[in-house]
Design a protein around this motif. Structure first.
Motif: not given
Length: 346
Positions: A214-228
């Motif tokens: 997740x850190x390697x993506x540059x956006x670790x805060x977007x995980x876990x992905x949450x449904x609306x």
């Protein structure tokens, strides 16, 4: 165990050996195993409740009821009153039932396998795994909200919740060591609380930074992905404050259902439209105040009007409680909000 999986467990346990939080229900690394009773009680209390809220309640409970035998013999109403402020009151009823089952069916000793633990009241998959791992050293996969977040980031799991939980659990299982599984999950919880936080993870301080996809993506805060997020329904009710001298009328709610078995202020039905003075506890002159009391339950939001009446010798079911000792009644948060509103308005 593949190299990356082994690296994660080793790094995290090494970090935990130095950074573990000192908690009253926890055995720190290198100390004797924790008391299973304290692990069980803390795990139930911590469900959807913060450590800061649980600490004083845990201390009060263990002083008053130090083991399963004492808890099993406790008066139901006293336990429910002591539980006030922790929310999700079905947990307190399950605690009582579970303690009695442990005494009646297991000689007062908590069983040590996930299967046996799951058979007890109030213990689901996560709690059974956590108790088995932490209290008894079993290899078990215990995924709470903090673990879910850390693992989703470690493996950059892109499927959205709740569908992603199967993949998260599988990934968590892949890093579970045969020894010290309990320490691993407590380390994950501490990491999620202090470093791998929901909105601003402190990746530079994380012992797993080099392993984190997740850190390697540059956006670790977007995980876990949450449904609306789905908006729950809204319900309405009326809370009644009936005074007699320096006392207020309290009632005992029905044993089952929301806030079951708790002392409360009288309230009419909770419906799709405001019920007004329906189900008022006495035939008297009620004053509907401007204040409204709102509270969010798991599946709906409740908005209550506040009706106040004072004076008179009202004959009604319930108990008259001294207003200056209302904090001793064990009222759920909803009714404490109402009491504060009455006091503010006078």
């Amino acid at each position: 165990m593949p190299a990356k999986r082994s690296s994660i467990a080793d790094r995290l346990l090494a970090w935990y050996d130095v950074q573990a939080r000192a908690l009253p229900w926890r055995a720190l690394p290198g100390t004797p195993a924790p008391d299973p009773y304290r692990v069980w009680l803390s795990e139930i209390m911590l469900q959807q409740t913060t450590v800061a809220t649980v600490r004083p309640k845990f201390a009060a409970f263990t002083e008053r009821w130090p083991d399963f035998a004492a808890f099993a013999a406790a008066d139901d109403a006293e336990v429910m009153a002591a539980w006030a402020g922790l929310g999700y009151y079905a947990r307190a009823r399950n605690l009582i039932a579970c303690a009695r089952a442990v005494v009646a069916d297991h000689g007062g000793r908590l069983p040590d396998t996930e299967a046996e633990l799951r058979a007890l009241p109030g213990i689901g998959d996560y709690t059974a795994a956590a108790i088995a791992a932490i209290a008894f050293g079993r290899r078990a996969v215990a995924v709470d909200a903090n673990v879910e977040r850390v693992v989703a980031r470690l493996f950059a799991i892109r499927e959205s919740l709740p569908a992603a939980r199967g993949a998260i659990r599988q990934a968590a299982g892949s890093i579970t060591p045969d020894a010290r599984a309990g320490d691993l999950w407590q380390a994950m919880m501490d990491l999620g609380q202090a470093i791998c936080t929901p909105r601003a993870p402190k990746c530079l301080l994380c012992p797993l930074a080099q392993d984190c996809d997740g850190r390697a993506t540059g956006a670790p805060e977007t995980f876990p992905v949450k449904a609306p997020k789905r908006v729950g329904p809204q319900r309405y009710g009326t809370i009644f404050w009936l005074e007699r001298g320096r006392e207020v009328l309290l009632v005992r709610r029905a044993p089952k259902g929301l806030l079951g078995g708790m002392r409360a202020l009288p309230t009419g039905p909770w419906e799709a439209a405001p019920p007004g003075l329906a189900a008022a506890p006495a035939d008297t002159d009620w004053e509907l105040r401007n204040a409204t009391i709102s509270h969010v339950f798991t599946h709906f939001r409740l908005i209550c009007a506040l009706a106040v009446a004072r004076g008179g010798a009202h004959e009604t079911a319930g108990e008259w409680w001294p207003i200056d000792r209302l904090d001793e009644a064990g009222l759920p948060t909803l009714f404490l909000k109402a009491a504060r509103a009455v006091r503010r308005e006078g």
